[in-house]
Design a protein around this motif. Structure first.
Motif, PDB file in Angstrom:
ATOM      1  N   MET A   1     -47.875  -8.784  91.295  1.00 55.67           N
ATOM      2  CA  MET A   1     -47.161  -7.881  92.164  1.00 55.67           C
ATOM      3  C   MET A   1     -45.689  -7.920  91.788  1.00 55.67           C
ATOM      4  SD  MET A   1     -47.205  -7.631  96.374  1.00 55.67           S
ATOM      5  CE  MET A   1     -48.751  -8.419  96.422  1.00 55.67           C
ATOM      6  N   LEU A   2     -45.060  -6.755  91.808  1.00 54.72           N
ATOM      7  CA  LEU A   2     -43.628  -6.691  91.512  1.00 54.72           C
ATOM      8  C   LEU A   2     -42.841  -7.412  92.590  1.00 54.72           C
ATOM      9  CD1 LEU A   2     -43.142  -2.941  90.543  1.00 54.72           C
ATOM     10  CD2 LEU A   2     -43.003  -4.900  89.020  1.00 54.72           C
ATOM     11  N   GLU A   3     -41.676  -7.910  92.214  1.00 54.73           N
ATOM     12  CA  GLU A   3     -40.768  -8.488  93.198  1.00 54.73           C
ATOM     13  C   GLU A   3     -40.331  -7.376  94.143  1.00 54.73           C
ATOM     14  OE1 GLU A   3     -39.907 -11.701  93.604  1.00 54.73           O
ATOM     15  OE2 GLU A   3     -41.418 -12.060  92.068  1.00 54.73           O
ATOM     16  N   PRO A   4     -40.079  -7.683  95.432  1.00 52.51           N
ATOM     17  CA  PRO A   4     -39.712  -6.634  96.395  1.00 52.51           C
ATOM     18  C   PRO A   4     -38.514  -5.794  95.966  1.00 52.51           C
ATOM     19  CG  PRO A   4     -40.234  -8.663  97.549  1.00 52.51           C
ATOM     20  CD  PRO A   4     -40.257  -8.986  96.068  1.00 52.51           C
ATOM     21  N   ASP A   5     -37.476  -6.410  95.393  1.00 47.54           N
ATOM     22  CA  ASP A   5     -36.305  -5.635  94.975  1.00 47.54           C
ATOM     23  C   ASP A   5     -36.642  -4.671  93.851  1.00 47.54           C
ATOM     24  OD1 ASP A   5     -34.747  -6.859  96.872  1.00 47.54           O
ATOM     25  OD2 ASP A   5     -33.820  -8.275  95.480  1.00 47.54           O
ATOM     26  N   ASP A   6     -37.459  -5.113  92.882  1.00 45.41           N
ATOM     27  CA  ASP A   6     -37.864  -4.241  91.779  1.00 45.41           C
ATOM     28  C   ASP A   6     -38.702  -3.078  92.292  1.00 45.41           C
ATOM     29  OD1 ASP A   6     -36.566  -5.922  89.984  1.00 45.41           O
ATOM     30  OD2 ASP A   6     -38.393  -7.037  89.500  1.00 45.41           O
ATOM     31  N   LEU A   7     -39.629  -3.375  93.201  1.00 43.15           N
ATOM     32  CA  LEU A   7     -40.484  -2.333  93.756  1.00 43.15           C
ATOM     33  C   LEU A   7     -39.650  -1.349  94.581  1.00 43.15           C
ATOM     34  CD1 LEU A   7     -43.290  -1.152  94.063  1.00 43.15           C
ATOM     35  CD2 LEU A   7     -43.649  -2.677  96.018  1.00 43.15           C
ATOM     36  N   SER A   8     -38.705  -1.853  95.379  1.00 43.56           N
ATOM     37  CA  SER A   8     -37.842  -0.969  96.178  1.00 43.56           C
ATOM     38  C   SER A   8     -37.046  -0.029  95.286  1.00 43.56           C
ATOM     39  CB  SER A   8     -36.873  -1.793  97.034  1.00 43.56           C
ATOM     40  OG  SER A   8     -37.574  -2.522  98.004  1.00 43.56           O
ATOM     41  N   ARG A   9     -36.516  -0.548  94.175  1.00 44.83           N
ATOM     42  CA  ARG A   9     -35.770   0.306  93.238  1.00 44.83           C
ATOM     43  C   ARG A   9     -36.675   1.369  92.624  1.00 44.83           C
ATOM     44  NH1 ARG A   9     -32.899  -4.384  92.398  1.00 44.83           N
ATOM     45  NH2 ARG A   9     -34.219  -5.149  90.730  1.00 44.83           N
ATOM     46  N   ARG A  10     -37.876   0.956  92.218  1.00 40.71           N
ATOM     47  CA  ARG A  10     -38.816   1.913  91.617  1.00 40.71           C
ATOM     48  C   ARG A  10     -39.180   3.004  92.612  1.00 40.71           C
ATOM     49  NH1 ARG A  10     -44.536   0.079  89.366  1.00 40.71           N
ATOM     50  NH2 ARG A  10     -43.254  -1.002  87.866  1.00 40.71           N
ATOM     51  N   ILE A  11     -39.511   2.620  93.840  1.00 35.70           N
ATOM     52  CA  ILE A  11     -39.860   3.605  94.866  1.00 35.70           C
ATOM     53  C   ILE A  11     -38.692   4.560  95.090  1.00 35.70           C
ATOM     54  CG2 ILE A  11     -40.326   3.882  97.337  1.00 35.70           C
ATOM     55  CD1 ILE A  11     -42.007   1.268  97.133  1.00 35.70           C
ATOM     56  N   GLY A  12     -37.480   4.022  95.161  1.00 31.13           N
ATOM     57  CA  GLY A  12     -36.296   4.855  95.353  1.00 31.13           C
ATOM     58  C   GLY A  12     -36.096   5.854  94.231  1.00 31.13           C
ATOM     59  N   GLN A  13     -36.268   5.412  92.988  1.00 29.20           N
ATOM     60  CA  GLN A  13     -36.120   6.305  91.836  1.00 29.20           C
ATOM     61  C   GLN A  13     -37.152   7.422  91.872  1.00 29.20           C
ATOM     62  OE1 GLN A  13     -36.542   3.461  88.673  1.00 29.20           O
ATOM     63  NE2 GLN A  13     -34.396   2.817  88.751  1.00 29.20           N
ATOM     64  N   ILE A  14     -38.387   7.065  92.201  1.00 28.18           N
ATOM     65  CA  ILE A  14     -39.453   8.067  92.242  1.00 28.18           C
ATOM     66  C   ILE A  14     -39.197   9.063  93.371  1.00 28.18           C
ATOM     67  CG2 ILE A  14     -41.927   8.393  92.695  1.00 28.18           C
ATOM     68  CD1 ILE A  14     -42.321   5.640  91.222  1.00 28.18           C
ATOM     69  N   LEU A  15     -38.792   8.565  94.538  1.00 34.62           N
ATOM     70  CA  LEU A  15     -38.513   9.450  95.673  1.00 34.62           C
ATOM     71  C   LEU A  15     -37.372  10.415  95.350  1.00 34.62           C
ATOM     72  CD1 LEU A  15     -39.062  10.301  98.568  1.00 34.62           C
ATOM     73  CD2 LEU A  15     -37.506   8.496  99.325  1.00 34.62           C
ATOM     74  N   ARG A  16     -36.294   9.903  94.771  1.00 28.54           N
ATOM     75  CA  ARG A  16     -35.164  10.758  94.398  1.00 28.54           C
ATOM     76  C   ARG A  16     -35.608  11.825  93.396  1.00 28.54           C
ATOM     77  NH1 ARG A  16     -31.888   7.171  92.549  1.00 28.54           N
ATOM     78  NH2 ARG A  16     -30.882   6.805  94.538  1.00 28.54           N
ATOM     79  N   SER A  17     -36.407  11.419  92.423  1.00 26.82           N
ATOM     80  CA  SER A  17     -36.893  12.362  91.420  1.00 26.82           C
ATOM     81  C   SER A  17     -37.760  13.453  92.054  1.00 26.82           C
ATOM     82  CB  SER A  17     -37.681  11.598  90.352  1.00 26.82           C
ATOM     83  OG  SER A  17     -38.233  12.482  89.425  1.00 26.82           O
ATOM     84  N   LEU A  18     -38.647  13.079  92.953  1.00 26.77           N
ATOM     85  CA  LEU A  18     -39.502  14.065  93.627  1.00 26.77           C
ATOM     86  C   LEU A  18     -38.663  15.041  94.454  1.00 26.77           C
ATOM     87  CD1 LEU A  18     -42.409  11.732  94.831  1.00 26.77           C
ATOM     88  CD2 LEU A  18     -42.587  13.558  93.126  1.00 26.77           C
ATOM     89  N   ARG A  19     -37.669  14.512  95.149  1.00 26.40           N
ATOM     90  CA  ARG A  19     -36.811  15.364  95.983  1.00 26.40           C
ATOM     91  C   ARG A  19     -36.012  16.333  95.109  1.00 26.40           C
ATOM     92  NH1 ARG A  19     -31.616  15.222  97.467  1.00 26.40           N
ATOM     93  NH2 ARG A  19     -31.245  13.095  96.737  1.00 26.40           N
ATOM     94  N   ARG A  20     -35.419  15.821  94.046  1.00 27.30           N
ATOM     95  CA  ARG A  20     -34.597  16.674  93.168  1.00 27.30           C
ATOM     96  C   ARG A  20     -35.442  17.703  92.431  1.00 27.30           C
ATOM     97  NH1 ARG A  20     -30.290  12.184  90.851  1.00 27.30           N
ATOM     98  NH2 ARG A  20     -29.041  12.120  92.747  1.00 27.30           N
ATOM     99  N   ASP A  21     -36.657  17.316  92.016  1.00 31.52           N
ATOM    100  CA  ASP A  21     -37.551  18.270  91.350  1.00 31.52           C
ATOM    101  C   ASP A  21     -37.848  19.473  92.238  1.00 31.52           C
ATOM    102  OD1 ASP A  21     -37.639  16.643  89.121  1.00 31.52           O
ATOM    103  OD2 ASP A  21     -39.685  15.908  89.496  1.00 31.52           O
ATOM    104  N   ARG A  22     -37.866  19.246  93.544  1.00 31.28           N
ATOM    105  CA  ARG A  22     -38.132  20.323  94.492  1.00 31.28           C
ATOM    106  C   ARG A  22     -36.850  21.069  94.891  1.00 31.28           C
ATOM    107  NH1 ARG A  22     -42.113  16.670  95.095  1.00 31.28           N
ATOM    108  NH2 ARG A  22     -44.101  17.286  95.988  1.00 31.28           N
ATOM    109  N   GLY A  23     -35.692  20.515  94.515  1.00 28.93           N
ATOM    110  CA  GLY A  23     -34.427  21.120  94.897  1.00 28.93           C
ATOM    111  C   GLY A  23     -34.100  20.927  96.375  1.00 28.93           C
ATOM    112  N   TRP A  24     -34.609  19.851  96.965  1.00 31.71           N
ATOM    113  CA  TRP A  24     -34.435  19.589  98.390  1.00 31.71           C
ATOM    114  C   TRP A  24     -33.238  18.704  98.658  1.00 31.71           C
ATOM    115  CZ3 TRP A  24     -40.001  18.066 100.331  1.00 31.71           C
ATOM    116  CH2 TRP A  24     -40.845  19.182 100.247  1.00 31.71           C
TER     117      TRP A  24
END
Length: 195
Positions: A1-24
């Motif tokens: 399992m990823l360390e919590p900080d690494d996982l939090s960063r990954r989730i944040g990057q993916i969320l930002r990418s999904l939001r920006r891809d939609r132009g939201w």
């Protein structure tokens, strides 16, 4: 399992990418997901380790699979997923741990999860969206599955299937750990890509 900080960063990057891809904006994302703008901002910046329930709300609002947030963005579709590449997230003070095992896009979008439920733990799961079917197999221990107003008792080796657009709860009424597999089948939706 990823360390919590690494996982939090990954989730944040993916969320930002999904939001920006939609132009939201964050306001639009908050309106669609039901998660507050400040919380979404904290998640995007990797400052908050979101709960399983929060991730489900975001995934359902965006119309993406839950495992989208647990995938390695540098790893394309794979046939073999080693245990070291099966990220998991904890909720309920570590009493509930869900690990994404594998996803599939064809012939029908699906996700397979391994779940740990500590003795006495009750985990509330949000509705997964229209057309989603959930299948559960109890590998070890016992589980009370509450769907709507009804409770179903599952012993080791028992399985269940239900429409997952309803809120539901998993409870371990026993004195030993409960381990189970959860398989989610999604309807094919236009414009939604799967890992």
């Amino acid at each position: 399992m990823l360390e919590p900080d690494d996982l939090s960063r990954r989730i944040g990057q993916i969320l930002r990418s999904l939001r920006r891809d939609r132009g939201w904006t964050l306001d639009k994302m908050a309106a669609v997901t039901g998660v507050s703008k400040p919380m979404l901002g904290q998640i995007e910046r990797g400052e908050s380790n979101p709960t399983v329930v929060t991730l489900w709300k975001i995934a359902a609002g965006l119309g993406v699979p839950f495992s989208t947030f647990l995938q390695d963005p540098d790893d394309p579709r794979v046939a073999i997923v080693p245990r070291s590449r099966q990220p998991g997230v904890e909720d309920d003070d570590g009493g509930y741990v869900v690990r994404s095992l594998v996803t599939a896009a064809d012939p029908q979008p699906a996700e397979l999860f391994h779940v740990f439920l500590a003795p006495g733990c009750t985990h509330r799961a949000s509705a997964h969206g229209a057309g989603v079917t959930e299948l559960i197999w109890v590998q070890k221990g016992r589980m009370d599955l509450e769907v709507g107003e009804k409770v179903y008792s599952l012993d080791e080796g028992d399985a269940a299937r239900f429409v997952a657009h309803l809120d539901h709860r998993y409870k371990n009424p026993g004195t030993e750990d409960c381990l189970c597999l959860i398989f989610l089948l999604y309807p094919r939706l236009p414009g939604v890509s799967w890992p």
